[in-house]
Design an enzyme around this catalytic site. Structure first.
Site, mmCIF file in Angstrom:
data_model
loop_
_atom_site.group_PDB
_atom_site.id
_atom_site.type_symbol
_atom_site.label_atom_id
_atom_site.label_comp_id
_atom_site.label_asym_id
_atom_site.label_seq_id
_atom_site.Cartn_x
_atom_site.Cartn_y
_atom_site.Cartn_z
ATOM 1 C CE1 TYR A 60 -4.060 -2.726 0.568
ATOM 2 C CE2 TYR A 60 -4.799 -0.863 1.109
ATOM 3 C CZ TYR A 60 -4.455 -1.278 0.522
ATOM 4 O OH TYR A 60 -5.878 -2.623 0.729
ATOM 5 C CG ASP A 118 -7.755 -4.940 1.363
ATOM 6 O OD1 ASP A 118 -9.081 -3.936 2.255
ATOM 7 O OD2 ASP A 118 -8.301 -4.791 -0.321
ATOM 8 C CE LYS A 170 1.368 -17.162 -3.020
ATOM 9 N NZ LYS A 170 0.318 -18.683 -3.368
ATOM 10 C CG ASP A 195 -2.415 -19.964 -1.704
ATOM 11 O OD1 ASP A 195 -1.748 -20.114 -0.759
ATOM 12 O OD2 ASP A 195 -2.139 -20.216 -2.886
ATOM 13 C CG ASP A 227 -13.942 -6.916 2.012
ATOM 14 O OD1 ASP A 227 -13.727 -6.150 3.048
ATOM 15 O OD2 ASP A 227 -14.042 -6.050 0.816
HETATM 16 C C1 IPM Z 1 -10.796 -1.245 3.713
HETATM 17 C C2 IPM Z 1 -10.690 -0.809 2.684
HETATM 18 C C3 IPM Z 1 -9.454 0.511 2.070
HETATM 19 C C4 IPM Z 1 -8.646 -0.613 2.311
HETATM 20 C C5 IPM Z 1 -9.927 1.230 0.796
HETATM 21 C C6 IPM Z 1 -10.869 1.886 1.144
HETATM 22 C C7 IPM Z 1 -8.656 2.215 0.657
HETATM 23 O O1 IPM Z 1 -10.951 -1.634 1.564
HETATM 24 O O2 IPM Z 1 -10.411 -0.284 4.752
HETATM 25 O O3 IPM Z 1 -10.316 -2.572 3.665
HETATM 26 O O4 IPM Z 1 -8.602 -1.205 1.298
HETATM 27 O O5 IPM Z 1 -7.706 -0.752 2.948
HETATM 28 MG MG MG Z 2 -11.024 -3.432 2.049
#
Ligand code: IPM
Ligand code: MG
Length: 370
Positions: free
Chosen positions: A143, A251, A194, A227, A255
């Protein structure tokens, strides 16, 4: 009573302001009913800040963020700002906050509320009672790594590139946070990278193990390729206690973990910096969900992730675990009572708006605290 805790609210874009409004309700309730009061400042972030000030976060807002006990953050982004140059996009607002406040440890719990086991896309027996914690490194890795850019190769080709890099101290500090959390949970940490293809992954694995061996002998640590970790998360998520991983894998994996619980609309997060001499950490609390522009302004958003993020602030910034638990129990009761926003709606349940969910939560708090 004068306010004894300082908060900065950054509602941002899309559903951010709506869900933040419901946190205000909870704060008002606490001011009246509990032994704590909050002084609240507010500012713009993301697209809202671009529209008002021409930048995704102003220096003044950054200064406020550095001075408060906790930043409560909504969400940023939306189609309106999609065509801006990369460096001016709404997302730069949250990335600057994370980087400048040095919030290296991002805690993303994935808990499945009993009433929502059937809202998960996985079979109920795989997720019922699920309680895992992802600790994502938040200020390093790809990042922020240099060099980065898009260059013109001159022959009609362009090359886009980013750098994944981690130093030992960056790895050590986030692994320590994961081990400390695990000590208060089931004592297990899964470190994820990884190492089969990336040198930064090899270093991550070695240094994570080093912290476990030298400082946390009581912790059980294992290592998974990212993975495989993603696959295990959807195969049998209850095998995990704490997962620690880098910025990008964190990240993605968070999710995935979020969806196990039924909805992104349920999941809170805490981003913490290093403890200072008094034990105080800079901190920012935000829901894992984004700005959801498609449902913004309709009163359809689920405010629970935002409210649960505030509960995390009570626990991690203010040492008010009892009050945090009260909020979590109130959420549990509302869900058990059949109340649902659209994102977690199921047949036979009562579909309510953002504000009805917030109002009901406060009524539930009244009952629990009576
Ligand atoms: C998160 C989001 C952010 C990230 C974006 C909005 C920059 O997806 O907080 O998970 O990628 O960190
Ligand atoms: Mg995110």
């Amino acid at each position: 009573m004068s306010a004894n805790r300082k908060l900065l609210m950054l509602p941002g874009d899309g559903i951010g302001p709506e869900v933040m409004g419901e946190v205000r309700r909870v704060i008002d309730w606490m001011d009246k009913r509990r032994a704590v009061t909050f002084g609240i400042d507010e500012d713009d972030v993301g697209g809202a800040a671009i529209d008002a000030h021409g930048t995704p976060i102003t220096d003044e807002a950054m200064e406020k963020a550095m001075g408060v006990d906790a930043v409560i953050f909504g969400a940023v982004g939306g189609p309106k700002w999609d065509d801006l140059p990369f460096a001016q996009k709404p997302e730069r607002g949250i990335l600057r906050l994370r980087k400048d406040m040095d919030l290296f440890a991002n805690l993303r719990p994935a808990m499945c509320f009993d009433a929502l086991t059937s809202a998960s896309s996985l079979k109920p027996e795989l997720v019922s009672g699920l309680d895992l914690m992802i600790v994502r490194e938040l200020t390093g890795g790809i990042y922020f790594g240099e060099p980065r850019g898009i260059e013109d190769l001159g022959d009609g080709q362009r090359r886009g590139y980013n750098t994944q890099s981690y130093t030992t101290s960056e790895i050590h500090r986030v692994v320590r946070v994961a081990c400390e959390l695990a000590e208060k949970r089931q004592g297990r940490v899964t470190s994820t990278e990884k190492a089969n293809v990336m040198e930064s992954g090899i270093l991550w694995r070695e240094e994570a193990q080093h912290i476990r061996d030298s400082e946390f002998p009581g912790i059980e640590m294992d290592h998974l390729y990212a993975d495989n970790c993603a696959m295990q998360l959807v195969r049998s998520p209850k095998q995990f206690d704490v997962i620690v991983t880098d910025n990008l894998f964190g990240d993605l994996l968070s999710d995935v973990a979020a969806m196990l619980t039924g909805s992104l609309g349920m999941l809170p997060s805490a981003s913490l910096g290093a403890a200072d001499a008094t034990g105080r950490r800079k901190a920012l609390y935000e829901p894992v969900h984004g700005s959801a522009p498609d449902i913004a302004g309709q009163g359809a958003a689920n405010p629970l992730a935002m409210i649960l993020s505030f509960a995390m602030a009570l626990r991690y910034s203010f040492d008010l675990s009892e009050d945090a638990k009260l909020i979590e129990d109130a959420v549990d009761n509302l869900l058990a009572g059949g109340m649902r926003t659209g994102d977690i709606m199921e047949a036979g349940m009562a579909k309510v708006s953002t504000s009805v969910m917030g109002e009901s939560l406060v009524r539930e708090l009244d009952k629990l605290a009576a």
